[in-house]
Design an enzyme around this catalytic site. Structure first.
Site, short mmCIF file in Angstrom:
data_model
loop_
_atom_site.label_atom_id
_atom_site.label_comp_id
_atom_site.label_asym_id
_atom_site.label_seq_id
_atom_site.Cartn_x
_atom_site.Cartn_y
_atom_site.Cartn_z
N PRO A 32 0.83 -1.21 0.00
CA PRO A 32 0.00 0.00 0.00
C PRO A 32 0.86 1.26 0.00
O PRO A 32 2.01 1.24 0.45
CB PRO A 32 -0.78 -0.11 1.31
CG PRO A 32 0.09 -0.93 2.20
CD PRO A 32 0.81 -1.89 1.29
N GLY A 33 0.30 2.33 -0.53
CA GLY A 33 0.96 3.63 -0.47
C GLY A 33 2.05 3.86 -1.49
O GLY A 33 2.83 4.80 -1.36
N CYS A 34 2.13 3.02 -2.51
CA CYS A 34 3.14 3.20 -3.56
C CYS A 34 2.52 3.95 -4.74
O CYS A 34 1.32 3.88 -4.98
CB CYS A 34 3.68 1.85 -4.01
SG CYS A 34 4.66 1.02 -2.75
N VAL A 35 3.37 4.66 -5.48
CA VAL A 35 2.93 5.44 -6.63
C VAL A 35 2.28 4.55 -7.68
O VAL A 35 1.24 4.86 -8.23
CB VAL A 35 4.12 6.22 -7.24
CG1 VAL A 35 3.72 6.92 -8.52
CG2 VAL A 35 4.65 7.22 -6.23
N SER A 36 2.92 3.44 -7.96
CA SER A 36 2.35 2.45 -8.89
C SER A 36 2.19 1.15 -8.12
O SER A 36 2.69 1.00 -7.01
CB SER A 36 3.24 2.27 -10.11
OG SER A 36 4.45 1.65 -9.76
#
Length: 138
Positions: A48-52
């Site tokens: 979770p919380g990643c750009v892609s």
């Protein structure tokens, strides 16, 4: 080689490249060697919380940690693969306890957006949790 020594060796290798942009490009290029089996590219392995979208899978092989990842973005995959490389083949206790110094030591924190840095923090959190789970299952 301890995790601290391994991380320092990777830092030294990357910092051999003087130009920061070229250093980051080398990280992205290294990611082509990272493969994550399709059966591990599942929602439960999404970070979770990643750009892609980033998938991270961890397991124990002969008492040592092994991490693999994949991502939709080549840049994100490169950064994630570097983190996997740092923590793969480590003692689970070391993987749970030792924080990555590579981002600051290689100058990447100057180039990466707060969102990307947050994604790396979330990846580290997943690696720490996996290593702790490995320790608890022994």
């Amino acid at each position: 080689m301890s995790l601290v020594e391994k991380q320092q060796s990777l830092i030294d290798d990357l910092n051999f490249i003087d130009d920061l942009h070229e250093r980051l490009n080398a990280v992205v290029s290294r990611a082509s060697t990272m493969k994550l089996a399709e059966e591990h590219q599942i929602d439960a392995n999404l970070v979770p919380g990643c750009v892609s979208r980033v998938w991270l899978h961890g397991e124990i092989v002969e008492g040592r940690t092994h991490f693999a990842c994949d991502a939709e973005s080549p840049m994100v995959k490169g950064l994630a693969a570097l983190l996997c490389e740092v923590y793969t083949d480590s003692d689970p206790a070391e993987a749970a306890a030792i924080e990555p110094k590579i981002w600051e030591a290689c100058g990447f924190t100057k180039m990466l957006s707060p969102t990307r840095l947050n994604g790396l923090v979330n990846m580290r959190k997943r690696i720490r949790e996996a290593a702790q789970n490995f320790l608890n299952s022994v």
